[in-house]
Motif scaffolding. Structure first.
Motif, PDB file in Angstrom:
ATOM      1  N   VAL A 333      46.303  50.743  38.093  1.00  0.00           N
ATOM      2  CA  VAL A 333      45.015  50.730  37.377  1.00  0.00           C
ATOM      3  C   VAL A 333      45.218  50.240  35.944  1.00  0.00           C
ATOM      4  O   VAL A 333      44.472  49.383  35.445  1.00  0.00           O
ATOM      5  CB  VAL A 333      44.383  52.136  37.394  1.00  0.00           C
ATOM      6  N   ILE A 334      46.226  50.773  35.281  1.00  0.00           N
ATOM      7  CA  ILE A 334      46.515  50.376  33.891  1.00  0.00           C
ATOM      8  C   ILE A 334      46.932  48.917  33.830  1.00  0.00           C
ATOM      9  O   ILE A 334      46.463  48.145  32.979  1.00  0.00           O
ATOM     10  CB  ILE A 334      47.620  51.283  33.312  1.00  0.00           C
ATOM     11  N   LEU A 335      47.810  48.521  34.746  1.00  0.00           N
ATOM     12  CA  LEU A 335      48.357  47.166  34.712  1.00  0.00           C
ATOM     13  C   LEU A 335      47.306  46.124  35.092  1.00  0.00           C
ATOM     14  O   LEU A 335      47.314  45.003  34.557  1.00  0.00           O
ATOM     15  CB  LEU A 335      49.552  47.080  35.658  1.00  0.00           C
ATOM     16  N   LYS A 336      46.406  46.492  35.990  1.00  0.00           N
ATOM     17  CA  LYS A 336      45.337  45.561  36.384  1.00  0.00           C
ATOM     18  C   LYS A 336      44.483  45.190  35.181  1.00  0.00           C
ATOM     19  O   LYS A 336      44.108  44.027  34.993  1.00  0.00           O
ATOM     20  CB  LYS A 336      44.471  46.198  37.475  1.00  0.00           C
ATOM     21  N   GLU A 337      44.189  46.177  34.346  1.00  0.00           N
ATOM     22  CA  GLU A 337      43.395  45.922  33.137  1.00  0.00           C
ATOM     23  C   GLU A 337      44.125  44.963  32.196  1.00  0.00           C
ATOM     24  O   GLU A 337      43.530  44.031  31.646  1.00  0.00           O
ATOM     25  CB  GLU A 337      43.112  47.250  32.436  1.00  0.00           C
ATOM     26  N   LYS A 338      45.420  45.179  32.009  1.00  0.00           N
ATOM     27  CA  LYS A 338      46.208  44.300  31.141  1.00  0.00           C
ATOM     28  C   LYS A 338      46.381  42.921  31.755  1.00  0.00           C
ATOM     29  O   LYS A 338      46.418  41.907  31.043  1.00  0.00           O
ATOM     30  CB  LYS A 338      47.573  44.937  30.863  1.00  0.00           C
ATOM     31  N   ALA A 339      46.510  42.873  33.086  1.00  0.00           N
ATOM     32  CA  ALA A 339      46.644  41.588  33.768  1.00  0.00           C
ATOM     33  C   ALA A 339      45.407  40.726  33.542  1.00  0.00           C
ATOM     34  O   ALA A 339      45.504  39.510  33.339  1.00  0.00           O
ATOM     35  CB  ALA A 339      46.870  41.813  35.263  1.00  0.00           C
ATOM     36  N   ALA A 340      44.232  41.361  33.569  1.00  0.00           N
ATOM     37  CA  ALA A 340      42.990  40.626  33.323  1.00  0.00           C
ATOM     38  C   ALA A 340      42.971  40.060  31.910  1.00  0.00           C
ATOM     39  O   ALA A 340      42.576  38.904  31.686  1.00  0.00           O
ATOM     40  CB  ALA A 340      41.796  41.550  33.540  1.00  0.00           C
ATOM     41  N   GLU A 341      43.407  40.868  30.956  1.00  0.00           N
ATOM     42  CA  GLU A 341      43.449  40.426  29.558  1.00  0.00           C
ATOM     43  C   GLU A 341      44.396  39.248  29.378  1.00  0.00           C
ATOM     44  O   GLU A 341      44.061  38.247  28.715  1.00  0.00           O
ATOM     45  CB  GLU A 341      43.917  41.601  28.695  1.00  0.00           C
ATOM     46  N   LEU A 342      45.553  39.326  29.991  1.00  0.00           N
ATOM     47  CA  LEU A 342      46.555  38.269  29.860  1.00  0.00           C
ATOM     48  C   LEU A 342      46.136  37.019  30.630  1.00  0.00           C
ATOM     49  O   LEU A 342      46.322  35.887  30.153  1.00  0.00           O
ATOM     50  CB  LEU A 342      47.905  38.776  30.368  1.00  0.00           C
ATOM     51  N   ALA A 343      45.563  37.206  31.827  1.00  0.00           N
ATOM     52  CA  ALA A 343      45.123  36.068  32.638  1.00  0.00           C
ATOM     53  C   ALA A 343      44.026  35.280  31.931  1.00  0.00           C
ATOM     54  O   ALA A 343      43.979  34.041  31.991  1.00  0.00           O
ATOM     55  CB  ALA A 343      44.625  36.553  33.995  1.00  0.00           C
ATOM     56  N   LYS A 344      43.140  35.994  31.251  1.00  0.00           N
ATOM     57  CA  LYS A 344      42.074  35.323  30.504  1.00  0.00           C
ATOM     58  C   LYS A 344      42.655  34.488  29.378  1.00  0.00           C
ATOM     59  O   LYS A 344      42.245  33.347  29.159  1.00  0.00           O
ATOM     60  CB  LYS A 344      41.098  36.361  29.958  1.00  0.00           C
ATOM     61  N   GLU A 345      43.639  35.048  28.665  1.00  0.00           N
ATOM     62  CA  GLU A 345      44.257  34.325  27.557  1.00  0.00           C
ATOM     63  C   GLU A 345      44.985  33.077  28.043  1.00  0.00           C
ATOM     64  O   GLU A 345      44.986  32.034  27.381  1.00  0.00           O
ATOM     65  CB  GLU A 345      45.251  35.230  26.822  1.00  0.00           C
ATOM     66  N   LYS A 346      45.587  33.153  29.246  1.00  0.00           N
ATOM     67  CA  LYS A 346      46.398  32.054  29.765  1.00  0.00           C
ATOM     68  C   LYS A 346      45.649  31.201  30.788  1.00  0.00           C
ATOM     69  O   LYS A 346      46.255  30.384  31.498  1.00  0.00           O
ATOM     70  CB  LYS A 346      47.696  32.593  30.363  1.00  0.00           C
ATOM     71  N   ASN A 347      44.331  31.407  30.890  1.00  0.00           N
ATOM     72  CA  ASN A 347      43.483  30.597  31.770  1.00  0.00           C
ATOM     73  C   ASN A 347      43.952  30.666  33.228  1.00  0.00           C
ATOM     74  O   ASN A 347      44.037  29.655  33.919  1.00  0.00           O
ATOM     75  CB  ASN A 347      43.447  29.143  31.296  1.00  0.00           C
ATOM     76  N   GLN A 348      44.235  31.885  33.705  1.00  0.00           N
ATOM     77  CA  GLN A 348      44.701  32.082  35.076  1.00  0.00           C
ATOM     78  C   GLN A 348      43.795  33.062  35.837  1.00  0.00           C
ATOM     79  O   GLN A 348      44.257  33.787  36.710  1.00  0.00           O
ATOM     80  CB  GLN A 348      46.136  32.623  35.051  1.00  0.00           C
ATOM     81  N   MET A 349      42.505  33.042  35.513  1.00  0.00           N
ATOM     82  CA  MET A 349      41.600  34.006  36.133  1.00  0.00           C
ATOM     83  C   MET A 349      41.412  33.767  37.631  1.00  0.00           C
ATOM     84  O   MET A 349      41.173  34.720  38.386  1.00  0.00           O
ATOM     85  CB  MET A 349      40.247  33.984  35.423  1.00  0.00           C
ATOM     86  N   ASP A 350      41.537  32.524  38.091  1.00  0.00           N
ATOM     87  CA  ASP A 350      41.416  32.263  39.533  1.00  0.00           C
ATOM     88  C   ASP A 350      42.491  33.012  40.313  1.00  0.00           C
ATOM     89  O   ASP A 350      42.211  33.610  41.364  1.00  0.00           O
ATOM     90  CB  ASP A 350      41.529  30.755  39.817  1.00  0.00           C
ATOM     91  N   GLU A 351      43.712  32.979  39.798  1.00  0.00           N
ATOM     92  CA  GLU A 351      44.798  33.677  40.495  1.00  0.00           C
ATOM     93  C   GLU A 351      44.649  35.191  40.346  1.00  0.00           C
ATOM     94  O   GLU A 351      44.938  35.937  41.282  1.00  0.00           O
ATOM     95  CB  GLU A 351      46.160  33.223  39.977  1.00  0.00           C
ATOM     96  N   PHE A 352      44.195  35.640  39.186  1.00  0.00           N
ATOM     97  CA  PHE A 352      43.946  37.079  39.025  1.00  0.00           C
ATOM     98  C   PHE A 352      42.906  37.540  40.038  1.00  0.00           C
ATOM     99  O   PHE A 352      43.055  38.608  40.649  1.00  0.00           O
ATOM    100  CB  PHE A 352      43.463  37.374  37.607  1.00  0.00           C
ATOM    101  N   ASP A 353      41.862  36.734  40.251  1.00  0.00           N
ATOM    102  CA  ASP A 353      40.842  37.082  41.244  1.00  0.00           C
ATOM    103  C   ASP A 353      41.440  37.176  42.644  1.00  0.00           C
ATOM    104  O   ASP A 353      41.013  38.006  43.453  1.00  0.00           O
ATOM    105  CB  ASP A 353      39.710  36.047  41.229  1.00  0.00           C
ATOM    106  N   LEU A 354      42.431  36.330  42.938  1.00  0.00           N
ATOM    107  CA  LEU A 354      43.083  36.384  44.246  1.00  0.00           C
ATOM    108  C   LEU A 354      43.747  37.749  44.445  1.00  0.00           C
ATOM    109  O   LEU A 354      43.593  38.370  45.504  1.00  0.00           O
ATOM    110  CB  LEU A 354      44.118  35.267  44.363  1.00  0.00           C
ATOM    111  N   TYR A 355      44.467  38.229  43.453  1.00  0.00           N
ATOM    112  CA  TYR A 355      45.102  39.543  43.562  1.00  0.00           C
ATOM    113  C   TYR A 355      44.055  40.644  43.738  1.00  0.00           C
ATOM    114  O   TYR A 355      44.239  41.567  44.551  1.00  0.00           O
ATOM    115  CB  TYR A 355      45.960  39.822  42.321  1.00  0.00           C
ATOM    116  N   CYS A 356      42.973  40.555  42.990  1.00  0.00           N
ATOM    117  CA  CYS A 356      41.897  41.550  43.123  1.00  0.00           C
ATOM    118  C   CYS A 356      41.279  41.514  44.511  1.00  0.00           C
ATOM    119  O   CYS A 356      40.969  42.562  45.097  1.00  0.00           O
ATOM    120  CB  CYS A 356      40.818  41.305  42.074  1.00  0.00           C
TER     121      CYS A 356
END
Length: 440
Positions: A333-356
């Motif tokens: 739960v904690i890491l998912k929140e940070k992953a979203a923050e980092l993915a947004k900064e690095k323009n990787q939201m498509d892959e973050f959505d895949l994990y979700c």
């Protein structure tokens, strides 16, 4: 004689004579995997170090609840909020000494760690560079065992000696894995060799980034998130495989290096610390075979993985499910929140959505297959590999970083075993006749 041909001929027979039918585990009520029939672990001891909660009993029935992870009576969410810098060092201090450090205690502790981060003279050259390994966990384990020879009193069971051995190992793990990785890249991948001495005053997370990168560069966010990852992986109770390994081996009265080396061997396995690598491999396999943005295709492919018709055909969706957690893994739960923050900064939201989506669809599939009451949650491995990838951490270091986080816990579990329980851990096995016609 062709040894390989002979091995193929006899290996089937070796497998047959060592195979035990699962029916015997039920017939004689053997706790396979040291687990009860409801999935809970068989209680074999006590620990004050950490606690993992994923269910409770209501009217005698095991009921899923949101997961809790507690270090020395402090819940993980509260622990993370309790410091502003040197979070991992504060966590290590908490595990070792049972309380969070005051400012002067933390300063002194950091100074001691900094004093041991560099390896003994000639160790790097002779142990790491001259005998590189293609697997950094293997190199870490061998290096730990080699450090026995650099200790003037390695077999002592005096607590002050064990505490010093533990602090040295905690300080040196980042250096060993960083140099082991550099040696691997130089020897096996034909890359230039970069060896940066650890720096004083910057802590564990920043030192790792400093030592594994040729340019020494990293951002504050990268260091903060790596520090968080180390905290989340630092402790997980006495029943996880590597901590229990530490208890078992320590109960024999052996030395610290043998006990911690054994724990590293345990963590290396893909069912334990190596699971984060399997998640990344599974995701790469999904991306290679389907349009992963199509939820229908993704769900169908996940079902194929469960039915052993896709990926490695083991029937596991890696990163999903846990031996203790049911509704949620607080680390995930904690890491998912940070992953979203980092993915947004690095323009990787498509892959973050895949994990979700893997998380969401797996939960749906389990309810469809096993009923609405079925619970499965994402574990920390689902998002840790993705976060490491976003941090540009090479995959060869995913599990070694887990070991770097967990070594303090192993050392404390070793001390707890030695001072609390003098009996050697020796469970019993029932003996079957070779033809399985019954017991002796």
């Amino acid at each position: 004689m062709d040894v390989n041909k002979w091995l193929k001929t006899v290996s089937g027979e070796v497998e047959r004579v060592n195979k035990i039918s699962k029916e015997y585990y039920n017939k004689y009520d053997i706790k396979q995997g040291l687990r009860n029939s409801d999935g809970t672990g068989v209680v074999v001891g006590f620990t004050k170090i950490g606690s993992v909660h994923g269910s409770k009993y209501v009217n005698g029935k095991k009921t899923p609840v949101d997961g809790k992870l507690i270090y020395r009576n402090i819940e993980i969410n509260d622990l993370i909020k309790s410091f502003k810098e040197f979070g991992f060092e504060c966590t290590v201090y908490l595990l070792l000494f049972g309380k969070l450090p005051l400012k002067n205690e933390l300063d002194n502790f950091n100074e001691i760690l900094d004093g041991y981060r560099r390896m003994p003279p000639a160790f790097t050259e002779n142990m790491i560079l001259k005998s590189p390994s293609n697997n950094v966990m293997n190199k870490l384990q061998r290096s730990i065992l080699a450090l026995y020879s650099y200790d003037q009193d390695p077999d002592s069971l005096e607590i002050d000696k064990i505490l010093l051995q533990s602090i040295k190992l905690i300080a040196r793990f980042p250096t060993i894995i960083s140099y082991g990785y550099q040696a691997k890249c130089h020897y096996f991948d034909n890359q230039s060799l970069y060896l940066h001495n650890p720096k004083k005053g910057i802590g564990t997370a920043k030192n790792i980034l400093h030592m594994i990168r040729a340019d020494n560069l990293y951002t504050a966010l990268e260091a903060d998130i790596l520090d968080l990852l180390l905290i989340l992986h630092a402790e997980h109770g006495g029943g996880n495989n590597s901590a229990f390994t530490t208890h078992v081996v320590s109960s024999t009265g052996t030395d610290t290096y043998s006990a911690i080396g054994a724990a590293v061997g345990s963590l290396k396995g893909p069912k334990h610390g190596g699971a984060n690598l399997k998640v990344v491999e599974m995701v790469n396999d999904i991306k290679a075979h389907i349009d992963y943005t199509d939820m229908v295709q993704l769900k169908d492919y996940l079902i194929k993985i469960l039915k052993k018709k896709a990926f490695n055909r083991k029937g596991l969706i890696y990163g999903m499910g846990h031996a203790v957690y049911t509704k949620s893994d607080p680390r995930a739960v904690i890491l998912k929140e940070k992953a979203a923050e980092l993915a947004k900064e690095k323009n990787q939201m498509d892959e973050f959505d895949l994990y979700c989506n893997i998380e969401k669809l797996t939960k749906d599939i389990f309810k469809e297959l096993k009923g609405e009451d079925a619970e499965i949650c994402a574990n920390v491995d689902l998002y840790s590999g993705f976060v490491y990838k976003l941090l540009n951490i090479p995959k060869e270091l995913y599990t070694p970083l887990f070991a770097t986080a967990r070594v303090a816990s192993w050392c404390v579990h070793r001390i707890e075993q030695l001072v609390s329980d003098e009996k050697i851990i020796r469970p019993a096995y029932k003996s079957l006749k070779n033809d399985e016609s019954g017991m002796y």
